[in-house]
Design an enzyme around this catalytic site. Structure first.
Site, short mmCIF file in Angstrom:
data_model
loop_
_atom_site.label_atom_id
_atom_site.label_comp_id
_atom_site.label_asym_id
_atom_site.label_seq_id
_atom_site.Cartn_x
_atom_site.Cartn_y
_atom_site.Cartn_z
N HIS A 70 31.16 92.32 40.41
CA HIS A 70 29.69 92.23 40.46
C HIS A 70 29.01 93.58 40.70
CE1 HIS A 70 26.10 89.32 41.44
NE2 HIS A 70 25.99 89.94 40.30
N CYS A 77 24.92 90.02 47.42
CA CYS A 77 26.22 90.55 46.96
C CYS A 77 26.21 91.99 46.48
CB CYS A 77 26.77 89.70 45.84
SG CYS A 77 26.90 87.97 46.25
#
Ligand SMILES: *[C@@H]1O[C@H](CO)[C@@H](O)[C@H](O)[C@H]1NC(C)=O
Ligand SMILES: *[C@@H]1O[C@H](CO)[C@@H](O)[C@H](O)[C@H]1NC(C)=O
Ligand SMILES: *[C@@H]1O[C@H](CO)[C@@H](O)[C@H](O)[C@H]1NC(C)=O
Length: 589
Positions: free
Chosen positions: A147, A86
């Site tokens: 994130h 990610c």
């Protein structure tokens, strides 16, 4: 738009001609509408495999809404993420640059940000495409997962926050879904990380003990201040380790609206409903445009929190249910565009940040995605399954419908594509690795601009793709591959994630060479006997690597041990630290 219309005539394909004709034949008011900046809606799925969607050949998971984008637009079959996990993949997506250029990839074996209260994140001097869109008059919003860090030096500096990177509005999770976010799930932080944190804690405790003893016996003149600082550092390692047994939920799983924490810990069961409502409301508020909306799904990352309406409805367990719920959410957002008569003035794009997570399993239940015919998955940088993702573009009336493009393209291409459509200019003081996709999508060129793509696993170059334009071949050389455990299983089931370096990988000299055009599953490596061009191809690739390396410079490592560790003074917290708890969404039913 204007500069697109005046491309030299010899570039014009029939689609381009039709497009120009279409624009010219419109009444003047409509012409204005068509040639103004399009709205942009991006759907970014988390951990979705390319083999999970109907439009990429899945015949049992039902994804009619996403499939509709393929039918009404352009489908890319060789759409490549810059990283197989990610944090680096998302950094590359937003900056249009390999994550190694912004320091947003692994160093020290931490491959993604581990704590919301770490100091690493997307550096303030990186220019996201969102920032450029905003400068060009767009209202910009992010709904869902970020994130990419929050704070640098104190709890409220928000140096890495979406609002510092070009977003006018943010609603969602500044961190990521983790097993720990759901009370019923066991902690997810991987064991090596936890083990390392504990080792560091012990090491530092020993150092502090020794220093105190040395100081008390006047053996070494160390100041108490230094001892105290080291002890504090050790304490944060201890807390990091300790938190991995249950505190994570309070510290990482939170919901924010702009800079305000609205729920801590987050009630994951309600998240899908809230995100969907926010996305729809953002479009309705900004329908007079131009707007940019990034819907960054918490789906289909574990813990696969799914609303009751979808539980048990798919034929692929909890994972399939979660994919189908996400598809339903896509449908609701597309309906909002239709109802607002925005479909023709909106460029819609769907993708996933990387491949499906093969090793996400519980007993016999598969909790991660399916990467179709491609080898490998999430966390594997070289094998196609880790990086080849869906790529769908729809812009009704402007892009061809039902077109399929097999050329290599990258998620980093979105940057120059959108900057171009918004009428902005690319930053000139840095390398941008993506290319404007419009000519390819329109059909005015046949080949993508990508000649070489570098497939990094953290800081380590695992493989290189060469799109040989004259022959049309796509070669891929693997310098490093992960060692599957158990052998032959196609994944690293013993550790949940395949590593980038160390004992868990194998180095290849000469590299493993495949011709993806003939062998997309990377089943049979070529040899000088089976491929007369073997040495020529590898030599060309080696040269390209050298050339590429010359464009890299040292940058601060955002995922260094120092930046990754939990720092109490950076912890986003509503309430009085350490009692972080609030729920401002309570009445928001
Ligand atoms: C469809 O997706 C499911 C869920 O990931 C997977 O188990 C199945 O093998 C896929 N089917 C095909 C034909 O790709
Ligand atoms: C949108 O574009 C399609 C295809 O060109 C066209 O048929 C339709 O009439 C357009 N709709 C509007 C509202 O302009
Ligand atoms: C951002 O700042 C760092 C540290 O000063 C520097 O190394 C890097 O090159 C800068 N990045 C850009 C894109 O200017």
């Amino acid at each position: 738009m204007k500069e697109v219309m005046v491309r030299p005539t010899h570039y014009w394909s029939s689609a381009g001609m039709l497009l120009a004709l279409y624009v010219l034949l419109q009444p003047p008011e409509l012409q204005g509408l068509v040639s103004s900046k399009p709205n942009v809606v991006i759907f970014l799925a988390d951990d979705l495999g390319i083999g999970d969607l109907g439009c990429y050949g899945n015949n049992t998971v039902r994804t009619p809404n996403i499939d509709r984008l393929a039918k009404e637009g352009v489908k890319l079959t060789q759409h490549i993420a810059a990283a197989p996990v990610c944090t680096p993949s998302r950094a590359a997506f937003l900056t249009g640059r390999y994550p190694i250029r912004s320091g947003m990839d692994e160093s020290n074996s931490y491959r993604v940000l581990q704590w919301l209260a770490g100091s690493g994140g997307l550096p303030p001097n990186e220019t996201t495409f969102v920032k450029i869109l905003k400068e060009q008059g767009y209202t910009t919003g992010l709904i869902g997962k970020w994130h990419l860090g929050v704070n640098c030096e104190n709890r409220n500096d928000h140096c890495h926050h979406p609002l510092q990177h070009g977003f006018d509005y943010f609603y969602g999770m500044p961190f990521s879904m983790f097993g720990d976010c759901q009370i019923t799930e066991p902690p997810e932080q991987d064991l090596p990380t936890r083990y390392k944190l504990w080792s560091f804690t012990k090491l530092i405790a020993l150092a502090v003990f020794t220093l105190v003893a040395a100081r008390l016996t006047h053996l070494v003149p160390v100041s108490w201040k230094i001892i105290f600082s080291i002890a504090l550092f050790g304490f944060s390692f201890f807390i990091s380790w300790f938190s991995s047994f249950g505190f994570i939920r309070f510290w990482n799983c939170i919901l924010m609206k702009n800079y305000e924490i609205t729920q801590q810990p987050m009630k994951v069961e309600r998240a899908a409903t809230l995100m969907l409502r926010e996305a729809i409301s953002f479009i309705e508020r900004n329908k007079h445009g131009p707007f940019f909306l990034l819907v960054s799904f918490l789906h289909v990352h574990t813990p696969l929190v799914t609303t009751e309406n979808f539980i048990g409805k798919s034929s692929h367990g909890l994972y399939g249910d979660n994919v189908e719920e996400m598809d339903w959410m896509v449908g609701k957002i597309l309906d909002t565009l239709d109802n607002g008569h925005l479909t023709n003035s909106t460029l819609t794009y769907f993708t996933s940040d990387h491949g499906g997570h093969l090793e996400a399993r519980k007993g016999n239940a598969q909790l991660g995605g399916w990467n179709g015919i491609y080898k490998g998955g999430k966390a594997m940088a070289g094998w196609e399954g880790g990086i080849r993702v869906p790529g769908l573009f729809r812009w009704t009336g402007m892009l061809p419908e039902g077109k399929i493009i097999d050329e290599p393209t990258s998620l980093m291409d979105i940057y120059p594509t959108l900057v171009h459509l918004a009428g902005g200019t690319l930053p000139q003081d840095r390398v941008i690795d993506g290319w404007n996709l419009m000519p390819l999508l329109w059909g005015s060129v046949q080949h993508s601009e990508h000649e070489f793509m570098f497939h990094y696993c953290g800081m380590h170059l695992h493989a290189v793709r060469w799109h040989q334009k004259d022959s049309g071949n796509v070669w891929k050389a693997h310098y490093v591959t992960p060692i599957f455990k158990p052998e032959g299983s196609g994944g690293c089931y013993e550790t949940r994630f395949c590593p980038c370096s160390g004992e868990g990988v194998r180095h290849h000299d000469p590299p493993l060479l495949f011709d993806l055009s003939r062998d997309p599953s990377e089943a049979t490596p070529l040899s000088p006997d089976t491929e007369p061009l073997f040495h020529t191809v590898l030599k060309r690739i080696d040269e390209a690597v050298e050339e590429h390396r010359r464009t890299l410079g040292p940058v601060p490592q955002q995922l260094s041990l120092y930046n990754i560790v939990w720092k109490p003074w950076l912890q986003p917290c509503c309430g009085t630290f350490p009692f972080c708890r609030c729920d401002k969404e309570k009445d928001n039913m």
